[in-house]
Design an enzyme around this catalytic site. Structure first.
Site, PDB file in Angstrom:
ATOM      1  N   LEU A 216      15.754   5.318  38.772  1.00  0.00           N
ATOM      2  CA  LEU A 216      16.948   4.491  38.941  1.00  0.00           C
ATOM      3  C   LEU A 216      16.601   3.016  38.776  1.00  0.00           C
ATOM      4  O   LEU A 216      16.968   2.169  39.588  1.00  0.00           O
ATOM      5  CB  LEU A 216      17.585   4.758  40.312  1.00  0.00           C
ATOM      6  CG  LEU A 216      19.065   4.375  40.501  1.00  0.00           C
ATOM      7  CD1 LEU A 216      19.950   5.080  39.498  1.00  0.00           C
ATOM      8  CD2 LEU A 216      19.508   4.675  41.929  1.00  0.00           C
ATOM      9  N   GLY A 217      15.883   2.717  37.685  1.00  0.00           N
ATOM     10  CA  GLY A 217      15.564   1.331  37.358  1.00  0.00           C
ATOM     11  C   GLY A 217      16.661   0.720  36.507  1.00  0.00           C
ATOM     12  O   GLY A 217      17.833   1.078  36.642  1.00  0.00           O
TER      13      GLY A 217
ATOM     14  N   THR B  84      15.319  10.183  27.211  1.00  0.00           N
ATOM     15  CA  THR B  84      15.324   8.998  26.355  1.00  0.00           C
ATOM     16  C   THR B  84      14.307   7.979  26.853  1.00  0.00           C
ATOM     17  O   THR B  84      14.412   6.789  26.551  1.00  0.00           O
ATOM     18  CB  THR B  84      16.727   8.355  26.297  1.00  0.00           C
ATOM     19  OG1 THR B  84      17.160   8.067  27.638  1.00  0.00           O
ATOM     20  CG2 THR B  84      17.736   9.282  25.638  1.00  0.00           C
TER      21      THR B  84
ATOM     22  N   ARG C 132      10.164   8.451  27.659  1.00  0.00           N
ATOM     23  CA  ARG C 132       8.883   8.510  26.971  1.00  0.00           C
ATOM     24  C   ARG C 132       8.480   9.957  26.736  1.00  0.00           C
ATOM     25  O   ARG C 132       8.722  10.832  27.561  1.00  0.00           O
ATOM     26  CB  ARG C 132       7.784   7.804  27.786  1.00  0.00           C
ATOM     27  CG  ARG C 132       7.787   6.284  27.669  1.00  0.00           C
ATOM     28  CD  ARG C 132       7.331   5.839  26.294  1.00  0.00           C
ATOM     29  NE  ARG C 132       7.172   4.398  26.182  1.00  0.00           N
ATOM     30  CZ  ARG C 132       8.107   3.567  25.756  1.00  0.00           C
ATOM     31  NH1 ARG C 132       9.304   4.038  25.434  1.00  0.00           N
ATOM     32  NH2 ARG C 132       7.871   2.273  25.659  1.00  0.00           N
TER      33      ARG C 132
ATOM     34  N   GLU D  29       4.662  11.460  17.921  1.00  0.00           N
ATOM     35  CA  GLU D  29       5.708  10.924  17.055  1.00  0.00           C
ATOM     36  C   GLU D  29       5.086  10.256  15.828  1.00  0.00           C
ATOM     37  O   GLU D  29       4.229   9.382  15.984  1.00  0.00           O
ATOM     38  CB  GLU D  29       6.555   9.894  17.820  1.00  0.00           C
ATOM     39  CG  GLU D  29       7.286  10.478  19.017  1.00  0.00           C
ATOM     40  CD  GLU D  29       8.024   9.415  19.825  1.00  0.00           C
ATOM     41  OE1 GLU D  29       8.013   8.227  19.409  1.00  0.00           O
ATOM     42  OE2 GLU D  29       8.592   9.747  20.863  1.00  0.00           O
TER      43      GLU D  29
ATOM     44  N   HIS E  19      13.332   8.456  18.223  1.00  0.00           N
ATOM     45  CA  HIS E  19      13.019   7.316  19.100  1.00  0.00           C
ATOM     46  C   HIS E  19      13.888   6.100  18.765  1.00  0.00           C
ATOM     47  O   HIS E  19      13.393   5.003  18.491  1.00  0.00           O
ATOM     48  CB  HIS E  19      11.544   6.942  19.004  1.00  0.00           C
ATOM     49  CG  HIS E  19      11.009   6.313  20.257  1.00  0.00           C
ATOM     50  ND1 HIS E  19       9.748   6.551  20.737  1.00  0.00           N
ATOM     51  CD2 HIS E  19      11.580   5.439  21.137  1.00  0.00           C
ATOM     52  CE1 HIS E  19       9.548   5.859  21.846  1.00  0.00           C
ATOM     53  NE2 HIS E  19      10.652   5.166  22.106  1.00  0.00           N
ATOM     54  N   ILE E  20      15.206   6.310  18.826  1.00  0.00           N
ATOM     55  CA  ILE E  20      16.156   5.250  18.462  1.00  0.00           C
ATOM     56  C   ILE E  20      16.837   4.627  19.681  1.00  0.00           C
ATOM     57  O   ILE E  20      17.748   3.825  19.533  1.00  0.00           O
ATOM     58  CB  ILE E  20      17.235   5.793  17.500  1.00  0.00           C
ATOM     59  CG1 ILE E  20      18.056   6.911  18.165  1.00  0.00           C
ATOM     60  CG2 ILE E  20      16.610   6.288  16.206  1.00  0.00           C
ATOM     61  CD1 ILE E  20      19.281   7.339  17.374  1.00  0.00           C
TER      62      ILE E  20
END
Length: 306
Positions: free
Chosen positions: A150-151, A231, A233, A262, A280-281
């Site tokens: 929750l950052g 979304t 790492r 990747e 990785h967009i």
């Protein structure tokens, strides 16, 4: 000051290059578009006093080969590719802005949740091969949404979820109680989050402690209709365990923007019809690219050490 821009994305962005050139004259760009690593990265950065990096890895070995380096500015928000302890030991200035791309990532996450629940990915694939089938799906409204981390991004996602009247569960190693109270979020254990959520979304950094954090034990707690979103790492999820969970329909679907390798090479997840991947967009909206780039330019002039 001599500046080297290793980031491929920054190096091909005319707007960001123009802004950088307003402040500095001696600049070297990664015009070849190569993913620089190891000795190639050292050669490119060697004579620079300040560098702008994206996903390039600056570990202890690399840093020890860059005696002229005084400033590192990060194009992006993740710091897992930089040896922060070595940066501090060498008294290298670190330019970094937390949360600068949060809206770009949180909007992508929201789109993943909506499209996964409605079976949009599969419906599109079928329609494109002339299979006109109306697949039933679910609405996001009134579902239980679990946010692991929750950052900056997790908090922004929680705000975007407000119109959907979701029950939001969250888990974070830091104290997020004030934000949670303000936004009617229940802070729970990881186990309860995975067990009770219809959608679980990951927003934590990669480190030794989070490597393969989401494994068979946590995946087994999810229900058969649930969706896992990553979304953040690659490497946080044990991909072998995820493959098994998807194949055996232990969970409904997974939507990822990141993978442990990747671009992927022979990754079996890519053959599954209930796995969706983007390259990785998350932070690659036009608005986020500009914001990250401007923050990286500003970071070159910082004098504080990490």
């Amino acid at each position: 000051m001599k500046v080297a821009v290793a980031s491929r994305s920054f190096s091909k962005n005319a707007f960001l290059k123009s802004e950088l050139e307003k402040k500095y004259q001696d600049i070297k760009y990664n015009h070849k578009g190569l993913k620089l690593a190891g000795d190639e990265l050292v050669d490119f950065l060697y004579d620079a006093n300040a560098v702008i990096i994206g996903l390039e890895v600056l570990d202890k070995d690399i840093l020890n080969k860059l005696p002229n380096l005084k400033t590192i500015s990060k194009y992006g928000v993740g710091l897992d590719n930089i040896d922060l302890q070595e940066v501090k030991r060498r008294n290298i200035n670190l330019g970094w802005s937390a949360g600068v791309n949060k809206r770009s990532v949180s909007e992508l996450t929201l789109s993943f949740a909506l499209l996964s629940l409605r079976n949009t990915f599969k419906a599109n694939s079928l329609a494109m091969t002339n299979q006109w089938m109306q697949l039933p799906g679910k609405q996001l409204s009134d579902k239980t949404f679990g946010i692991l981390g929750l950052g900056n991004i997790g908090q922004d996602l929680a705000k975007l979820l407000s119109p959907f009247n979701c029950t939001i569960l969250a888990n974070d190693i830091d104290d997020r109680s004030s934000f949670a109270r303000e936004h009617n979020i229940e802070l729970v254990s990881k186990e309860r989050l995975f067990k009770e959520s219809d959608i679980v979304s990951l927003h934590i950094p990669y480190s030794e402690s989070t490597s393969h954090l989401v494994d068979e034990s946590l995946l087994s707690l999810m229900n058969q209709e649930s969706v896992l979103i990553n979304t953040s790492r690659g490497g946080i999820v044990n991909e072998e365990h995820l493959e098994k969970a998807l194949k055996e329909k232990l969970i409904s679907a997974a939507a990822f923007d990141v993978l442990s390798e990747e671009p992927p090479v022979d990754n079996p997840l890519l053959s599954l019809d209930n796995f969706f991947i983007t390259p990785h967009i998350g932070g690659s909206s036009i608005e986020a690219i500009r914001a990250m780039g401007l923050a990286a330019i500003e970071g070159l002039s910082r004098k504080e050490n990490s």
